[in-house]
Structures are given as structure tokens and as C-alpha cells.
Design a protein around this motif. Structure first.
Motif, PDB file in Angstrom:
ATOM      1  N   ILE A  78     -39.746 -17.693  -6.653  1.00 35.66           N
ATOM      2  CA  ILE A  78     -41.126 -17.859  -6.975  1.00 35.66           C
ATOM      3  C   ILE A  78     -42.050 -16.777  -6.405  1.00 35.66           C
ATOM      4  CG2 ILE A  78     -43.122 -19.483  -6.964  1.00 35.66           C
ATOM      5  CD1 ILE A  78     -40.779 -21.564  -7.630  1.00 35.66           C
ATOM      6  N   GLY A  79     -42.102 -16.661  -5.146  1.00 35.37           N
ATOM      7  CA  GLY A  79     -43.029 -15.872  -4.182  1.00 35.37           C
ATOM      8  C   GLY A  79     -43.000 -14.475  -4.662  1.00 35.37           C
TER       9      GLY A  79
ATOM     10  N   PHE B 127     -41.941  -8.109  -1.943  1.00 39.93           N
ATOM     11  CA  PHE B 127     -41.377  -8.220  -0.696  1.00 39.93           C
ATOM     12  C   PHE B 127     -42.137  -9.526   0.253  1.00 39.93           C
ATOM     13  CE2 PHE B 127     -41.601  -7.476   3.840  1.00 39.93           C
ATOM     14  CZ  PHE B 127     -40.194  -7.447   4.182  1.00 39.93           C
ATOM     15  N   LEU B 128     -43.562  -9.297  -0.038  1.00 37.40           N
ATOM     16  CA  LEU B 128     -44.275 -10.165   0.845  1.00 37.40           C
ATOM     17  C   LEU B 128     -44.348 -11.554   0.058  1.00 37.40           C
ATOM     18  CD1 LEU B 128     -47.677  -8.380   1.877  1.00 37.40           C
ATOM     19  CD2 LEU B 128     -45.719  -9.140   3.325  1.00 37.40           C
ATOM     20  N   GLY B 129     -44.043 -11.545  -1.150  1.00 40.78           N
ATOM     21  CA  GLY B 129     -44.183 -12.888  -1.914  1.00 40.78           C
ATOM     22  C   GLY B 129     -42.826 -13.649  -1.574  1.00 40.78           C
ATOM     23  N   ALA B 130     -41.887 -12.909  -1.568  1.00 37.90           N
ATOM     24  CA  ALA B 130     -40.582 -13.517  -1.158  1.00 37.90           C
ATOM     25  C   ALA B 130     -40.465 -13.988   0.314  1.00 37.90           C
ATOM     26  CB  ALA B 130     -39.261 -12.598  -1.402  1.00 37.90           C
ATOM     27  N   VAL B 131     -41.027 -13.152   1.196  1.00 37.87           N
ATOM     28  CA  VAL B 131     -41.086 -13.610   2.503  1.00 37.87           C
ATOM     29  C   VAL B 131     -42.009 -14.894   2.851  1.00 37.87           C
ATOM     30  CG1 VAL B 131     -41.848 -13.044   4.993  1.00 37.87           C
ATOM     31  CG2 VAL B 131     -40.529 -11.384   3.473  1.00 37.87           C
ATOM     32  N   ILE B 132     -43.231 -14.958   2.337  1.00 41.53           N
ATOM     33  CA  ILE B 132     -44.149 -15.775   2.136  1.00 41.53           C
ATOM     34  C   ILE B 132     -43.260 -17.056   1.673  1.00 41.53           C
ATOM     35  CG2 ILE B 132     -46.382 -16.998   1.366  1.00 41.53           C
ATOM     36  CD1 ILE B 132     -47.465 -13.901   1.656  1.00 41.53           C
ATOM     37  N   GLY B 133     -42.944 -17.116   0.636  1.00 38.67           N
ATOM     38  CA  GLY B 133     -42.085 -18.016  -0.009  1.00 38.67           C
ATOM     39  C   GLY B 133     -41.168 -18.872   0.740  1.00 38.67           C
ATOM     40  N   GLU B 134     -40.431 -18.130   1.617  1.00 37.38           N
ATOM     41  CA  GLU B 134     -39.460 -18.395   2.481  1.00 37.38           C
ATOM     42  C   GLU B 134     -40.086 -19.135   3.734  1.00 37.38           C
ATOM     43  OE1 GLU B 134     -35.904 -18.955   2.277  1.00 37.38           O
ATOM     44  OE2 GLU B 134     -36.133 -18.319   0.070  1.00 37.38           O
ATOM     45  N   LEU B 135     -41.096 -18.541   4.040  1.00 37.77           N
ATOM     46  CA  LEU B 135     -41.804 -19.070   5.233  1.00 37.77           C
ATOM     47  C   LEU B 135     -42.497 -20.467   5.011  1.00 37.77           C
ATOM     48  CD1 LEU B 135     -43.239 -15.717   6.664  1.00 37.77           C
ATOM     49  CD2 LEU B 135     -41.230 -16.992   7.609  1.00 37.77           C
TER      50      LEU B 135
ATOM     51  N   SER C 273     -35.616  -8.969  -2.727  1.00 39.37           N
ATOM     52  CA  SER C 273     -36.673  -9.063  -3.941  1.00 39.37           C
ATOM     53  C   SER C 273     -36.851  -7.583  -4.390  1.00 39.37           C
ATOM     54  CB  SER C 273     -37.966  -9.610  -3.500  1.00 39.37           C
ATOM     55  OG  SER C 273     -38.636  -9.048  -2.500  1.00 39.37           O
ATOM     56  N   VAL C 274     -37.089  -6.705  -3.394  1.00 41.97           N
ATOM     57  CA  VAL C 274     -37.387  -5.456  -3.692  1.00 41.97           C
ATOM     58  C   VAL C 274     -36.140  -4.573  -4.439  1.00 41.97           C
ATOM     59  CG1 VAL C 274     -38.011  -2.997  -2.810  1.00 41.97           C
ATOM     60  CG2 VAL C 274     -39.145  -5.226  -1.701  1.00 41.97           C
ATOM     61  N   ILE C 275     -34.972  -4.945  -3.932  1.00 39.56           N
ATOM     62  CA  ILE C 275     -33.852  -4.346  -4.563  1.00 39.56           C
ATOM     63  C   ILE C 275     -33.794  -5.118  -6.122  1.00 39.56           C
ATOM     64  CG2 ILE C 275     -31.271  -4.355  -4.282  1.00 39.56           C
ATOM     65  CD1 ILE C 275     -31.506  -4.184  -1.355  1.00 39.56           C
ATOM     66  N   GLY C 276     -34.039  -6.289  -6.038  1.00 38.30           N
ATOM     67  CA  GLY C 276     -33.809  -6.970  -7.567  1.00 38.30           C
ATOM     68  C   GLY C 276     -34.790  -6.455  -8.459  1.00 38.30           C
TER      69      GLY C 276
END
Length: 161
Positions: A85-86, A108-116, A132-135
């Protein structure tokens, strides 16, 4: 009118291909719309049921693959639903917040923030961000290939059939 028709078709093809990278642009729907512009301004004669069925199935495949390939990249690197989602939010907002590099930094930041947010430790959160960037890049490749197939099918139908 034929020249205007072809210019609009080409413009929509360009917008569609740009939309593979820049999610604010319509992407596959612009390419699909080009077929209608061609029909309205030039002729619907070359198109039959098979043309529309093939093109519609490709558009559906692009829409489904876009989400699934991006999500797969995140989950393959250990990300959760929160990072999916992030990263999706990051893909949409990133280009506006950071114009030059937001398309890469956003997911990248969205995925990291989502996880955090769900209390994932830093290292796995960063790993999900990389996923997320590779995806995202994998998704772009899939969309480019499928949209090129749409354009080739269109050209074959117009010029070969």
C-alpha cells in the motif's frame, strides 16, 4: 481529416508509453483510446470482434499485471501488505513531491514507511523498499511489452488485414 486522425493516434501512443513510467498518465487506456480515435476519424472498418477482444484482454492483463508485478516485487523482498500500500501511494505521490526522482524514491519511501508503521525493523523495511523499486521497474517492462503488442496488433489490423 486522416492526417489529424493519425497525429492524434500517434500522440495517444506516445502518451500511453509515457504512462508506463509516469502513473499519472493513462498508459494502456491512452493506447486503447487511440483505436477509437482512428475509428471515429478514419474508419472502424478494419476492426472486428477479434481485434476488440484481443485488445481488451491485453488492457485487462496490463492493469492486473501492473498491480501484481509491483506487489510481487515488494513481497519477494519480505514486504507486507502495508509496504504494498505504501509503495502504491509513493508511486502516485512521488513524482509530485520530488519531481526529478520521485518516481523511484516515492515507492521506495512508501514501502519503507508502510513497514515502519507496522513496527517492522529498519533492515527488513529497507529491503521491502528495494523490492518496491524492483517491482516497479519490472512492472514497467511488462507494461511496455504489452502496450507495444497492442500497437503492433493495431498496425497489423490496419495495414495487413
Amino acid at each position: 481529416m486522416e492526417i489529424v486522425g493519425w497525429l492524434l493516434v500517434i500522440l495517444l501512443f506516445v502518451i500511453g508509453m509515457a504512462g508506463t513510467v509516469y502513473p499519472v498518465l493513462p498508459g494502456a487506456l491512452a493506447v486503447y483510446g487511440a483505436f477509437f480515435i482512428y475509428g471515429w476519424l478514419i474508419s472502424f472498418e478494419p476492426f472486428g470482434v477479434w481485434f476488440w477482444l484481443i485488445q481488451t484482454l491485453i488492457v485487462i492483463a496490463i492493469i492486473v499485471a501492473d498491480y501484481l508485478v509491483s506487489a510481487l516485487g515488494v513481497t519477494k523482498f519480505g514486504g507486507s501488505k502495508a509496504s504494498v500500500i505504501g509503495s502504491t501511494i509513493g508511486i502516485i505521490l512521488g513524482p509530485f513531491v520530488i519531481p526529478a526522482f520521485g518516481i523511484i524514491i516515492g515507492p521506495f519511501l512508501g514501502a519503507v514507511i508502510g513497514e515502519l508503521i507496522i513496527k517492522t525493523p529498519w533492515k527488513p523495511a529497507l529491503k521491502a523498499g528495494v523490492g518496491s523499486v524492483i517491482g516497479f521497474f519490472s512492472s514497467v517492462v511488462v507494461k511496455v511489452v504489452l502496450q507495444l503488442v497492442m500497437i503492433v496488433v493495431f498496425l497489423l489490423w490496419v495495414f495487413a488485414f
